[in-house]
Design a protein around this motif. Sequence first.
Motif, PDB file in Angstrom:
ATOM      1  N   UNK A   1      31.154 -15.567 -20.669  1.00 16.35           N
ATOM      2  CA  UNK A   1      31.156 -16.019 -22.059  1.00 16.35           C
ATOM      3  C   UNK A   1      29.946 -15.356 -22.725  1.00 16.35           C
ATOM      4  N   UNK A   2      30.144 -14.828 -23.934  1.00 12.24           N
ATOM      5  CA  UNK A   2      29.015 -14.185 -24.627  1.00 12.24           C
ATOM      6  C   UNK A   2      28.410 -15.161 -25.640  1.00 12.24           C
ATOM      7  N   UNK A   3      27.126 -15.502 -25.405  1.00  6.97           N
ATOM      8  CA  UNK A   3      26.375 -16.372 -26.328  1.00  6.97           C
ATOM      9  C   UNK A   3      25.422 -15.463 -27.102  1.00  6.97           C
ATOM     10  N   UNK A   4      25.553 -15.440 -28.405  1.00  7.70           N
ATOM     11  CA  UNK A   4      24.748 -14.525 -29.227  1.00  7.70           C
ATOM     12  C   UNK A   4      23.848 -15.277 -30.195  1.00  7.70           C
ATOM     13  N   UNK A   5      22.566 -14.964 -30.105  1.00  9.25           N
ATOM     14  CA  UNK A   5      21.561 -15.508 -31.026  1.00  9.25           C
ATOM     15  C   UNK A   5      21.906 -15.010 -32.435  1.00  9.25           C
ATOM     16  N   UNK A   6      21.742 -15.871 -33.429  1.00 11.97           N
ATOM     17  CA  UNK A   6      22.119 -15.469 -34.792  1.00 11.97           C
ATOM     18  C   UNK A   6      21.340 -14.268 -35.316  1.00 11.97           C
ATOM     19  N   UNK A   7      20.202 -13.966 -34.712  1.00 10.24           N
ATOM     20  CA  UNK A   7      19.451 -12.763 -35.104  1.00 10.24           C
ATOM     21  C   UNK A   7      20.193 -11.535 -34.573  1.00 10.24           C
ATOM     22  N   UNK A   8      21.330 -11.258 -35.192  1.00 14.19           N
ATOM     23  CA  UNK A   8      22.221 -10.176 -34.754  1.00 14.19           C
ATOM     24  C   UNK A   8      23.125  -9.819 -35.930  1.00 14.19           C
ATOM     25  N   UNK A   9      23.715  -8.620 -35.878  1.00 11.70           N
ATOM     26  CA  UNK A   9      24.601  -8.200 -36.974  1.00 11.70           C
ATOM     27  C   UNK A   9      25.928  -8.953 -36.896  1.00 11.70           C
TER      28      UNK A   9
ATOM     29  N   UNK B   1      27.479 -16.342 -18.021  1.00 11.72           N
ATOM     30  CA  UNK B   1      27.092 -16.202 -19.437  1.00 11.72           C
ATOM     31  C   UNK B   1      26.296 -14.910 -19.659  1.00 11.72           C
ATOM     32  N   UNK B   2      26.676 -14.199 -20.724  1.00 11.44           N
ATOM     33  CA  UNK B   2      25.864 -13.071 -21.203  1.00 11.44           C
ATOM     34  C   UNK B   2      25.113 -13.597 -22.424  1.00 11.44           C
ATOM     35  N   UNK B   3      23.795 -13.426 -22.469  1.00 12.26           N
ATOM     36  CA  UNK B   3      23.000 -13.934 -23.587  1.00 12.26           C
ATOM     37  C   UNK B   3      22.396 -12.753 -24.352  1.00 12.26           C
ATOM     38  N   UNK B   4      22.688 -12.692 -25.659  1.00 13.30           N
ATOM     39  CA  UNK B   4      22.347 -11.529 -26.497  1.00 13.30           C
ATOM     40  C   UNK B   4      21.583 -11.991 -27.740  1.00 13.30           C
ATOM     41  N   UNK B   5      20.646 -11.256 -28.345  1.00 15.00           N
ATOM     42  CA  UNK B   5      19.953 -10.095 -27.801  1.00 15.00           C
ATOM     43  C   UNK B   5      18.525 -10.422 -27.352  1.00 15.00           C
ATOM     44  N   UNK B   6      18.103 -11.717 -27.388  1.00 13.44           N
ATOM     45  CA  UNK B   6      16.693 -12.017 -27.167  1.00 13.44           C
ATOM     46  C   UNK B   6      16.420 -12.484 -25.733  1.00 13.44           C
ATOM     47  N   UNK B   7      15.779 -11.618 -24.937  1.00 16.09           N
ATOM     48  CA  UNK B   7      15.523 -11.976 -23.528  1.00 16.09           C
ATOM     49  C   UNK B   7      14.524 -13.138 -23.413  1.00 16.09           C
TER      50      UNK B   7
ATOM     51  N   UNK C   1      15.339 -24.271 -19.268  1.00 13.85           N
ATOM     52  CA  UNK C   1      15.708 -25.610 -19.738  1.00 13.85           C
ATOM     53  C   UNK C   1      17.023 -26.100 -19.147  1.00 13.85           C
ATOM     54  N   UNK C   2      17.906 -25.162 -18.826  1.00 18.57           N
ATOM     55  CA  UNK C   2      19.242 -25.570 -18.363  1.00 18.57           C
ATOM     56  C   UNK C   2      19.418 -25.384 -16.856  1.00 18.57           C
ATOM     57  N   UNK C   3      18.488 -24.645 -16.231  1.00 16.79           N
ATOM     58  CA  UNK C   3      18.616 -24.348 -14.809  1.00 16.79           C
ATOM     59  C   UNK C   3      19.756 -23.376 -14.521  1.00 16.79           C
ATOM     60  N   UNK C   4      20.178 -22.619 -15.530  1.00 18.41           N
ATOM     61  CA  UNK C   4      21.282 -21.668 -15.334  1.00 18.41           C
ATOM     62  C   UNK C   4      20.793 -20.243 -15.419  1.00 18.41           C
ATOM     63  N   UNK C   5      21.342 -19.400 -14.561  1.00 16.53           N
ATOM     64  CA  UNK C   5      20.980 -17.983 -14.594  1.00 16.53           C
ATOM     65  C   UNK C   5      21.974 -17.296 -15.537  1.00 16.53           C
ATOM     66  N   UNK C   6      21.482 -16.456 -16.429  1.00 18.70           N
ATOM     67  CA  UNK C   6      22.383 -15.754 -17.356  1.00 18.70           C
ATOM     68  C   UNK C   6      22.106 -14.252 -17.265  1.00 18.70           C
ATOM     69  N   UNK C   7      23.049 -13.470 -17.772  1.00 22.78           N
ATOM     70  CA  UNK C   7      22.817 -12.019 -17.877  1.00 22.78           C
ATOM     71  C   UNK C   7      22.143 -11.830 -19.233  1.00 22.78           C
ATOM     72  N   UNK C   8      20.893 -11.365 -19.215  1.00 20.71           N
ATOM     73  CA  UNK C   8      20.123 -11.285 -20.467  1.00 20.71           C
ATOM     74  C   UNK C   8      20.117  -9.867 -21.031  1.00 20.71           C
ATOM     75  N   UNK C   9      20.424  -9.773 -22.302  1.00 20.74           N
ATOM     76  CA  UNK C   9      20.275  -8.513 -23.040  1.00 20.74           C
ATOM     77  C   UNK C   9      18.787  -8.218 -23.138  1.00 20.74           C
TER      78      UNK C   9
END
Length: 304
Positions: A106-114, A143-149, A158-166
């Motif tokens: 699932x791709x979770x994207x921070x609003x600081x994005x186009x 989870x893929x987390x974009x774009x703020x590592x 905070x969640x104890x989850x490992x994500x793929x960080x942009x």
Amino acid sequence: MDKLTERIKQLKNERDAVILAHNYEPPEIQDIADIIGDSLGLSIDAAKLDNPVIVFCGVSFMAESAAILAPGKKVLLPRLNCGCGLADMAEANALKKMRAEHPEAVVVTYVNSSAAVKAESDICCTSGNAVNVVKSIPKEQKIIFVPDRNLGNYVEKQTGRKMILWDGACPIHDLITAEDVTAARAENPKALVIVHPECKPEVVALADHVCSTGGMFDFVAGTTHKEFIVVTEEGMLYPLRKAHPDRIFHPVKKGGMICPDMKMISLNDVCASLEKLEHIVTVDQHCAAKARLALERMLAVPRH
Ligand code: 13P
């Protein structure tokens, strides 16, 4: 009231417009704004306001989000070139490629994005709700987390989850070091340290409280503590000092914590924007429809 401010008020009434401003905008812009807030608060307001015209004093990704969430309204950005160094670090085709490498994620994207990057995402988040957004996704889901590592790292803790960080970061927040915080604490030993989660993990680790710019207001309002070290863009000091003249707010360091994009809009720009109804923020319809879905999924996640 000076002539320029009076003219802005008059035009605002004539146009039935509302002025939204981010917490980092210059004092004179905040002083004429109807609503001041963080990215999450401003998105929520843009979606529910009745005014046909929204003048957005912030950076372009914020105005784009407002235009996507308020499709029938004219969203005006007084200056076209207010960008975001962090948003520029993610590009839609590169995200597509990453998605193809992890089709189950699932791709979770921070609003600081186009808008184009949001359109390639499943759900958006802001610094105010990123933890809750990730918690709303089933535990076994990749989870893929974009774009703020840095924000991604904070959410992981905070969640104890490992994500793929942009691999992106805000060029301003990323400059703050643990030494800056330690030095500010040594100078102001009674102050509580409030940190924005766009900061590096070692800076976040030194915080008494981590939150969005809007969360900083809530935190200060909810405590009787008198003194704070504010670890974010310097603009945040103005609304905090204005709201709490009886408290003391220190910047984490003197100078260098300024986002140039957040300081571009002037009162003359706001006046011209209302006069000429410019610059109208438009987003390609197909892209807007997909980005809206990701933003609306975010807004459906409970805030607390
Ligand atoms: P907030 O949503 O916390 O206001 O953050 C916006 C931002 O761009 C921080 O750099």
